[in-house]
Scaffold this motif. Sequence first.
Motif, PDB file in Angstrom:
ATOM      1  N   ASN A 138     -11.271  -1.732   2.703  1.00  0.00           N
ATOM      2  CA  ASN A 138     -10.452  -1.795   3.789  1.00  0.00           C
ATOM      3  C   ASN A 138     -11.322  -3.398   4.511  1.00  0.00           C
ATOM      4  O   ASN A 138     -10.520  -4.744   4.986  1.00  0.00           O
ATOM      5  CB  ASN A 138     -10.868  -1.234   5.317  1.00  0.00           C
ATOM      6  CG  ASN A 138     -10.094   0.016   5.088  1.00  0.00           C
ATOM      7  OD1 ASN A 138      -9.251   0.219   4.250  1.00  0.00           O
ATOM      8  ND2 ASN A 138     -10.727   0.776   5.698  1.00  0.00           N
ATOM      9  N   THR A 141      -8.457  -5.974   3.231  1.00  0.00           N
ATOM     10  CA  THR A 141      -7.029  -6.721   3.830  1.00  0.00           C
ATOM     11  C   THR A 141      -7.599  -7.751   4.712  1.00  0.00           C
ATOM     12  O   THR A 141      -6.127  -8.712   5.039  1.00  0.00           O
ATOM     13  CB  THR A 141      -7.417  -5.073   4.793  1.00  0.00           C
ATOM     14  OG1 THR A 141      -7.720  -4.207   3.971  1.00  0.00           O
ATOM     15  CG2 THR A 141      -5.222  -5.539   5.617  1.00  0.00           C
ATOM     16  N   THR A 153      -1.917  -0.723   1.902  1.00  0.00           N
ATOM     17  CA  THR A 153      -1.803  -0.335   1.587  1.00  0.00           C
ATOM     18  C   THR A 153      -2.346  -0.274  -0.651  1.00  0.00           C
ATOM     19  O   THR A 153      -2.036  -1.451  -0.781  1.00  0.00           O
ATOM     20  CB  THR A 153      -1.059   0.462   1.348  1.00  0.00           C
ATOM     21  OG1 THR A 153       0.466   0.700   0.656  1.00  0.00           O
ATOM     22  CG2 THR A 153      -0.617   1.463   2.586  1.00  0.00           C
ATOM     23  N   TYR A 154      -3.520   0.649  -0.680  1.00  0.00           N
ATOM     24  CA  TYR A 154      -4.060   0.601  -2.352  1.00  0.00           C
ATOM     25  C   TYR A 154      -3.823   1.410  -2.784  1.00  0.00           C
ATOM     26  O   TYR A 154      -3.310   2.443  -1.890  1.00  0.00           O
ATOM     27  CB  TYR A 154      -5.105   0.319  -1.581  1.00  0.00           C
ATOM     28  CG  TYR A 154      -6.141  -1.241  -1.298  1.00  0.00           C
ATOM     29  CD1 TYR A 154      -6.249  -1.876  -1.684  1.00  0.00           C
ATOM     30  CD2 TYR A 154      -5.870  -0.833   0.230  1.00  0.00           C
ATOM     31  CE1 TYR A 154      -7.185  -2.999  -0.801  1.00  0.00           C
ATOM     32  CE2 TYR A 154      -6.700  -2.195   0.942  1.00  0.00           C
ATOM     33  CZ  TYR A 154      -6.858  -2.956   0.384  1.00  0.00           C
ATOM     34  OH  TYR A 154      -6.963  -4.077   1.213  1.00  0.00           O
ATOM     35  N   HIS A 155      -3.289   1.122  -3.772  1.00  0.00           N
ATOM     36  CA  HIS A 155      -2.673   1.946  -4.898  1.00  0.00           C
ATOM     37  C   HIS A 155      -3.699   2.130  -6.485  1.00  0.00           C
ATOM     38  O   HIS A 155      -3.452   1.159  -6.848  1.00  0.00           O
ATOM     39  CB  HIS A 155      -0.968   2.189  -4.847  1.00  0.00           C
ATOM     40  CG  HIS A 155      -0.389   2.167  -4.401  1.00  0.00           C
ATOM     41  ND1 HIS A 155       0.182   3.677  -3.404  1.00  0.00           N
ATOM     42  CD2 HIS A 155      -0.602   0.956  -2.671  1.00  0.00           C
ATOM     43  CE1 HIS A 155       0.854   3.206  -2.167  1.00  0.00           C
ATOM     44  NE2 HIS A 155       0.323   1.619  -2.011  1.00  0.00           N
ATOM     45  N   GLY A 164       5.401   3.167  -2.195  1.00  0.00           N
ATOM     46  CA  GLY A 164       5.373   3.092  -1.274  1.00  0.00           C
ATOM     47  C   GLY A 164       3.844   4.447  -1.386  1.00  0.00           C
ATOM     48  O   GLY A 164       4.043   4.986  -0.184  1.00  0.00           O
ATOM     49  N   ALA A 167      -0.393   6.056  -1.720  1.00  0.00           N
ATOM     50  CA  ALA A 167      -2.205   5.525  -0.248  1.00  0.00           C
ATOM     51  C   ALA A 167      -3.379   5.772  -1.065  1.00  0.00           C
ATOM     52  O   ALA A 167      -3.144   7.196  -0.168  1.00  0.00           O
ATOM     53  CB  ALA A 167      -1.675   5.044   0.400  1.00  0.00           C
ATOM     54  N   ARG A 185       0.307  -3.198  -1.804  1.00  0.00           N
ATOM     55  CA  ARG A 185       0.785  -3.238  -1.387  1.00  0.00           C
ATOM     56  C   ARG A 185       1.041  -3.488  -0.209  1.00  0.00           C
ATOM     57  O   ARG A 185       0.456  -3.421   0.965  1.00  0.00           O
ATOM     58  CB  ARG A 185       1.864  -2.097  -1.751  1.00  0.00           C
ATOM     59  CG  ARG A 185       3.195  -2.242  -0.309  1.00  0.00           C
ATOM     60  CD  ARG A 185       3.907  -0.599  -0.408  1.00  0.00           C
ATOM     61  NE  ARG A 185       5.138  -0.433  -0.106  1.00  0.00           N
ATOM     62  CZ  ARG A 185       5.911  -0.692  -0.455  1.00  0.00           C
ATOM     63  NH1 ARG A 185       5.719   0.024  -1.393  1.00  0.00           N
ATOM     64  NH2 ARG A 185       7.360  -0.605   0.456  1.00  0.00           N
TER      65      ARG A 185
END
Length: 341
Positions: A138, A141, A153-155, A164, A167, A185
Motif C-alpha cells: 500500500n 499506491t 490492485t496487486y497480483h 482482476g 488480488a 492493475r
Amino acid sequence: GCFDIVTLELIVDPLPNATQPNYPQYSLCDYNTPIGYEVFDLSSQINAISLGQQGLNVTFHFSQANAIADSSALPLLYTNQAIYVQTLWVRIENAATGCFVVSTMDIRVEPLPTPIPPTEPYTLCDETQDGLTDFDLNTLTAAIVQSANYIITYHETLIDAQQGDNALVSPYTTITPFVQFLYVRAVDPNTGCWSVIVIELNVDPSPVTPPANLPDLTNCDQDNNTQNGTTNFDLTQQTPLILAAQSTPASNYSVTYHVSQSDAQAGVPMIISASSYPGSNNQTIWVRIEHNTTECFNIGSFQLFVNAPLALTTPTPLSVCDNDTNSNDLFTLFNLTVKNA
C-alpha cells in the motif's frame, strides 16, 4: 353531368421511435494499436437502438446526408476514422413502410489508465537471510496513481492482473527469494478501462545478528582512580567474532559501537575511540553491523564489567628508635607486619 363516387383511403404511417437527438455513446477501451482507434461491433447496439420495435432496418452512416439518402452504409465491424471520438449517423427505417428517422451516436475510444511505475525496485532488508520478507504494497499506491482516481490492485501473475483475479493483501510475503516481480492493475472507475504495470521487489539479506553468546568484557580498574568503577576497554576485540559469523567476506561490512539501542538502530552517534573507551561497570554496549552496499544492518549487545582492586589506605609512618648495636647510623630492624591491619 354523370358521376360516380369512389373511396380513397389515406394512411399516415408512423415514424419509428428513436432516441433523439442522439443515442448513448458506444465506448471501447484503447487496448489495441494504433492508439486512439478500435474496431466497433455496431451490430451490438442495434437492439438498444430499436427500443423493442420489430421490423426495423438499422444502418450506420458517415454523414447525415448519407443517412437520409440511405447510401454508403458502414460495415457493422467498423474502425473509427477520427481518433478517439467520432459521431455516426443512424438511420432507423420501418422495413414495411419505408418510413425512417435519423439520429446520432458517438463512438468513443477511452484512453487506458496511465499508472506511474516506480523508478527503483522496492527494496527491504531481511533479517532471516532467506531472501523472503513482508512488503507493505500500500505504500506504493500513492506514487503509482499520482493524482489520478484509479483503483489499484496487486497480483502475482499477469493473467490475474489482466482479469482482476486474486488480488494480493498487504503486507505481502514474497514467494521468490531475493527478487520477485508483481503486476499492478489500475482501473479507471469512470470508464472501466484498465492497464497493467510491473514492479520489482528486492530482498537484501541483513547481516547475521551478532552472536547471542558475544562475550562480555571484564577489566580491572587500573586507572588513576581504582575505585570509581570506570576504566578503558578495547571494544574492537569483539569485531572479529562478529565478522566471523557473516556469510560473505568481512570486507563487505562495517562494525560500529554505541551507548544505546536507539543509537545503534540509527547508526549515530557512534563511539569514536572504540579501542580505548572509558566504560563503566555493568554498562551495556550496543554493536551495529552494516552491509556497506545494501545498508542492511543488525544490532546486538554485550556488557562491560569493571573489577575494582581492594581499597587500601595509606598507613601512618612506622617509626622506631635507632637503638640497635649501631645506634645513630639511621638503620634498624622493622617489623612491617604491625601495619597489616
